[in-house]
Design an enzyme around this catalytic site. Sequence first.
Site, PDB file in Angstrom:
ATOM      1  N   LYS A 103     -13.139   5.376   7.394  1.00  0.00           N
ATOM      2  CA  LYS A 103     -13.519   6.438   6.263  1.00  0.00           C
ATOM      3  C   LYS A 103     -14.822   6.462   5.938  1.00  0.00           C
ATOM      4  O   LYS A 103     -15.799   7.468   6.104  1.00  0.00           O
ATOM      5  CB  LYS A 103     -12.799   6.244   5.030  1.00  0.00           C
ATOM      6  CG  LYS A 103     -13.139   7.292   3.873  1.00  0.00           C
ATOM      7  CD  LYS A 103     -12.156   7.002   2.853  1.00  0.00           C
ATOM      8  CE  LYS A 103     -12.305   5.608   1.992  1.00  0.00           C
ATOM      9  NZ  LYS A 103     -13.456   5.993   1.133  1.00  0.00           N
TER      10      LYS A 103
ATOM     11  N   HIS B 181       0.680  -1.190  -0.009  1.00  0.00           N
ATOM     12  CA  HIS B 181      -0.119   0.276  -0.031  1.00  0.00           C
ATOM     13  C   HIS B 181       0.870   1.287   0.085  1.00  0.00           C
ATOM     14  O   HIS B 181       1.804   1.189   0.803  1.00  0.00           O
ATOM     15  CB  HIS B 181      -1.039   0.088   1.339  1.00  0.00           C
ATOM     16  CG  HIS B 181      -1.966  -0.932   1.214  1.00  0.00           C
ATOM     17  ND1 HIS B 181      -1.992  -1.780   0.000  1.00  0.00           N
ATOM     18  CD2 HIS B 181      -2.942  -1.357   2.192  1.00  0.00           C
ATOM     19  CE1 HIS B 181      -3.074  -2.509   0.324  1.00  0.00           C
ATOM     20  NE2 HIS B 181      -3.788  -2.414   1.351  1.00  0.00           N
TER      21      HIS B 181
END
Length: 902
Positions: free
Chosen positions: A567, A142
């Site tokens: 999120k 990532h």
Amino acid sequence: MEDQKEHLLREDRRLLGRLLGEVIREQVGPDMLERVERIRQTAVRFRREAEGKSELEQLLNALDPEQTLHVVRAFSFFSHLLNIAEDEQQHRRRRAYAQAGSPRRPGSLSSALDKVREARVSAEKLLGWFAHARVSPVLTAHPTEVQRQSILDTEREIARLLAQPQSAERDEAIHGEVLRLWLTAMLRGSRLAVPEEVANGIGYFRITFLTELPRLYAQFEQALKERYALEEAPELPPFLTVGTWIGGDRDGNPHVDAAVLRSAFAQQARLALTHYLEEANLLGKELGISDRIHPAPAPIAPLAARGDASPYRSHEPYRRAMTGIYARLAATAEALAQHHASPAPICEGAPYASAEELQSELQIVRTSLESQGAARLARGRLRTLQRKLNLFGFHLAPIDLRQSADVHEAAVSELLARAGVVEKYSSMQEEQRVDLLCRELAGPRPLRSPYLEYSELVEKELGILAAAAEGRRRYGARALPHYVISHCDSVSDLLEVGLLLREAGLVKPGAAAPLELDIIPLFESIADLEKCGDIVAAALALPLYAEWIRGRGNEQEVMLGYSDSNKDGGYLTSNWSLYKAAQSLLAVCKPRGVRLRLFHGRGGTIGRGGGPSFEAVLAQPLGTVDGALRLTEQGEVIASKYADPESGRRNLETLAAATLEASLARPPHHRSRERDMAIMESLSRRALEAYRKLVDAPGFVAYFRASTPIAEISELNIGSRPASRKAGESIADLRAIPWVFSWSQCRLMLPGWYGFGAAVEGWIEAREGRLEELREMHRAWPFWQTVLSNMDMVLAKTDLAIGSRYAELVPDAALREQTFARISQEWHRARRWLAAITAREELLADNPTLARSIRNRFPYLDPLNHLQVELLHRYRAGKDDRLLRIIHLTINGVAAGLRNSG
């Protein structure tokens, strides 16, 4: 002792700071060093005495572009060197623990074993636990590692030198490495390709895992022998391993394909086999045992006959056996990794068919040594090589495949249509899909025809599965054992993967074990976490899927996504939803006789599930660990944990110790579970409401994109994956990593605390409960303790004054003032209620080491943030690539100073 260690830390900081200053003087000139030093002293005074703000701004605003570049690099490297000094300080603490004979250091294996013994767990039960335990950190690619490998290598050498006793020679060597650091470009000139990411990931095996993991096993076994007074140290099975996603993770990364996966297999095998060749060569030199002194046991003779035929070695059967083994290893390296052994083998040998075949020959060498009374010679390099072979095989690390459920659906829909099964699969209801897929999967008939053409998507998906099947045949089944489904929200998502695997021969209907890979659903959004138990229950109720699971040892792995749930729902709701999801999955699996293995998709920051691993494991719901745990290690966290061998071994030990303690020695939650659950449910609902009111407010997306360097972060060359999964301006389209990274850069850390204060205040004001109940939960419940402790750390790293500077980047004054006011008010609420619950007025009052670390590094961060804001103003007013490069350097420096990014 503590004062002495703190004194050593201060001395290390001064030394590294002085050497960096001398390098700046040598390379840029005394005027620049004086300017940097004035800025540093003014920033320190501003932090300590709240004076000098205007002077600091004047100093920074007066810099021209070239001076700005040097100042940014100086303060960035100050942070890098401070990190090295603090890491060495942590190593000193651990060494002091060990030298003082302190067995109960939290997170140590010794401490965990003591607690297991206190829980009256027998040696037999404990060894049985190790036989079934599966613990694994999994490296991902990532895009949050902003440091270049060259920088990391130089810093590793500085750390190695710093650990040595002080001397003029040592300091001179450090000076040279600091010079090398200054002369090395901080930023990559181009975005990494996936094979380069694979190579970077493999580097941690070379540096740390290949040596430290076997050493850790030896430590485990010795501790077991001592704690349980066993006659001999047991040989533990490979319960602790290291996995990887790099080269197999396609979710949102169009650059990962069949060729990349094949390259990853080959690169990994090359390192493993090269290492084994080195060890086998050294073993041959060590085992020059003559059969004239002691007759060799009969089993070694066939191996010796296959080896070195030189008359000079005729009476050295073990050395001859090892030359034969070396020759076969060399042939294996050539066949599997296109690697030519050096030195070249002195005899011929056929490649090994598997790592197990090599292991059997090494075992013959070992048992032969033991039978002739030379067991001590078998306990050294030979036993370690056997351990490495058990852990790493020919594949080095198991690679996970990952892809998004919507891609699977599109591929399956096309295959079904082209095969004439159903024209519009995507428009079918879920029940119809499941029925159709079960019928198709009952037989072996493939859907793909060699006479038809398919879309690029289908060709790519089937191509990588063919490469996976080929890799398993070449390198062993352990080379690729898992398939993760991102955005899984239905049973058909699981079956679709089964259908695609069948096309590659990885599902064999009618076989005793039809499914050859673990199919792992990843539940990420709040809504998906809420229904994950129902989805798994429905899947296990299908005879077809239940048969698959039985063939996989009655184990079901499920991955929980920390980043996207945060999120989606904010900090508190995300944590509570993950906790409930784990409970619901256990409630589904346990009654059905299925062992649940949870895979935690944690990031580096608190907003993405980060924080201390030991506490995170102990905070899991009771019964959900049970010896089975995987978790992701992402971005800069990989380097911070595993770039240094000593740190790497400690972090692996901590993970194993936490899993052991959580499985066998964790006391039950002694408060009323029902009441605590009800309290958390209400707090979560209120926190979600507050969070969604912020992110769904008109103009919030525009505020976020203007007040953070999200656009500039997206242009950083820090990984092969795009910042967004798909084009779009909404928060939902954005990856969780740059979302968190951006809030970190502007020092607000919003994903790690927003909504908590409003939730507690609303709950108290509505008289749903008393503050004392929240305090009692904090005293008694590891989950609540961890939630508050992690938030405490994030609030301490937050700086509203710096955040307000970034808010000035928002052109709409009304939007700017309204949104920042809301953020500021919620931070103060969160801080106030955290203090009320924990009865601690100061942030990090229970962690003075971290508090001191943050205080020490803020003066180096403030100038970087100030310059970043000013540069963003200028860059956005008129695009200038040189300014963008300096902005990227400030991003690098701030990330280093905060010790995390995304």
